[in-house]
Design a protein around this motif. Sequence first.
Motif, PDB file in Angstrom:
ATOM      1  N   ARG A 230       4.375  -1.724  -4.600  1.00 45.43           N
ATOM      2  CA  ARG A 230       4.603  -2.045  -3.428  1.00 45.43           C
ATOM      3  C   ARG A 230       4.352  -2.131  -2.544  1.00 45.43           C
ATOM      4  O   ARG A 230       3.993  -1.227  -1.547  1.00 45.43           O
ATOM      5  N   PRO A 231       3.830  -4.212  -2.213  1.00 47.53           N
ATOM      6  CA  PRO A 231       3.291  -3.551  -1.136  1.00 47.53           C
ATOM      7  C   PRO A 231       3.255  -3.084   1.044  1.00 47.53           C
ATOM      8  O   PRO A 231       3.288  -2.548   1.531  1.00 47.53           O
ATOM      9  N   VAL A 232       5.292  -3.355   1.069  1.00 47.67           N
ATOM     10  CA  VAL A 232       5.603  -3.591   1.731  1.00 47.67           C
ATOM     11  C   VAL A 232       5.913  -1.362   2.307  1.00 47.67           C
ATOM     12  O   VAL A 232       5.174  -1.105   3.492  1.00 47.67           O
ATOM     13  N   VAL A 233       5.806  -0.462   1.192  1.00 39.74           N
ATOM     14  CA  VAL A 233       5.826   0.862   1.381  1.00 39.74           C
ATOM     15  C   VAL A 233       5.265   0.975   1.340  1.00 39.74           C
ATOM     16  O   VAL A 233       4.200   2.010   2.093  1.00 39.74           O
ATOM     17  N   ALA A 234       3.588   0.115   0.917  1.00 36.59           N
ATOM     18  CA  ALA A 234       2.106   0.978   1.145  1.00 36.59           C
ATOM     19  C   ALA A 234       2.142   0.766   2.695  1.00 36.59           C
ATOM     20  O   ALA A 234       1.409   1.732   3.022  1.00 36.59           O
TER      21      ALA A 234
ATOM     22  N   LEU B 161      -0.752   4.460  -3.938  1.00 37.10           N
ATOM     23  CA  LEU B 161      -1.347   3.599  -4.399  1.00 37.10           C
ATOM     24  C   LEU B 161      -2.481   3.917  -5.211  1.00 37.10           C
ATOM     25  O   LEU B 161      -2.908   3.791  -6.372  1.00 37.10           O
ATOM     26  N   ARG B 162      -2.525   5.947  -5.124  1.00 44.89           N
ATOM     27  CA  ARG B 162      -2.947   6.243  -6.073  1.00 44.89           C
ATOM     28  C   ARG B 162      -5.095   6.028  -6.231  1.00 44.89           C
ATOM     29  O   ARG B 162      -5.434   6.028  -6.497  1.00 44.89           O
TER      30      ARG B 162
ATOM     31  N   ARG C 261      -2.958  -4.506   1.578  1.00 46.13           N
ATOM     32  CA  ARG C 261      -4.013  -5.958   0.430  1.00 46.13           C
ATOM     33  C   ARG C 261      -4.360  -5.468  -0.580  1.00 46.13           C
ATOM     34  O   ARG C 261      -4.001  -6.191  -1.176  1.00 46.13           O
ATOM     35  N   ILE C 262      -4.304  -4.197  -0.479  1.00 52.08           N
ATOM     36  CA  ILE C 262      -4.528  -3.524  -2.238  1.00 52.08           C
ATOM     37  C   ILE C 262      -3.318  -4.103  -3.109  1.00 52.08           C
ATOM     38  O   ILE C 262      -3.347  -4.260  -4.243  1.00 52.08           O
TER      39      ILE C 262
END
Length: 151
Positions: free
Chosen positions: A9-13, A28-29, A84-85
Motif C-alpha cells: 500500500r502506497p499510503v502505508v509506505a 517495501l523491502r 512513488r515506488i
Amino acid sequence: MSDPTSGRRPVVAALLAVAVTGLGHVYLRRWARALGWITVGYAAVVLFVPESALTALTGGGEVDPLALAPVAAVGLLSAVDAYRIALFTERPSAGPAGTDDRVDCPACGKPVDPELGFCHWCTTDFTELRVAEADSDEMPTRDTDGGERGD
C-alpha cells in the motif's frame, strides 16, 4: 521472480517514511534504498542542524523550526519516494479464475507471503506442514480388499 513490492500500500509506505526516514522503504523491502535514506537523514542532521539546536532538542528547550528544516525535507522526500515506488510497482493481476498465485494458510485460510515460511496471522510454521505432508504421502494406504498398495 516477482517484485517484492507487489501489492504494498502506497499510503502505508509514505506514512512509515514520514514517521521514520527509511522505514517506508523497509516496508517495501527495498533494503539498499532504505539504508540510503537513513544515511542521507543522518548526514542531514550532522551537516546542517546546528549543535545548539540538537542540545536544545535533547534538553527539552525551544528549538528553531528552521534549524530542523533539512531533516524534515529529507523525511518528506523519503515519504514521496516510498509512495512513488509503491504506487508505480506492478501489482499482481488476478487472471482467469483459479490461476492466481495467491497462497492461503492451510490452518487459518488467510492470505500469506509464501517467502516467510510461516503464517503471520496464526503463526503456523509451513516447514512442519510440508514435512507432515511428505510423511503422509510416503505412508502406504490400504485397499478396500485388505491388501497394501504404495503410491
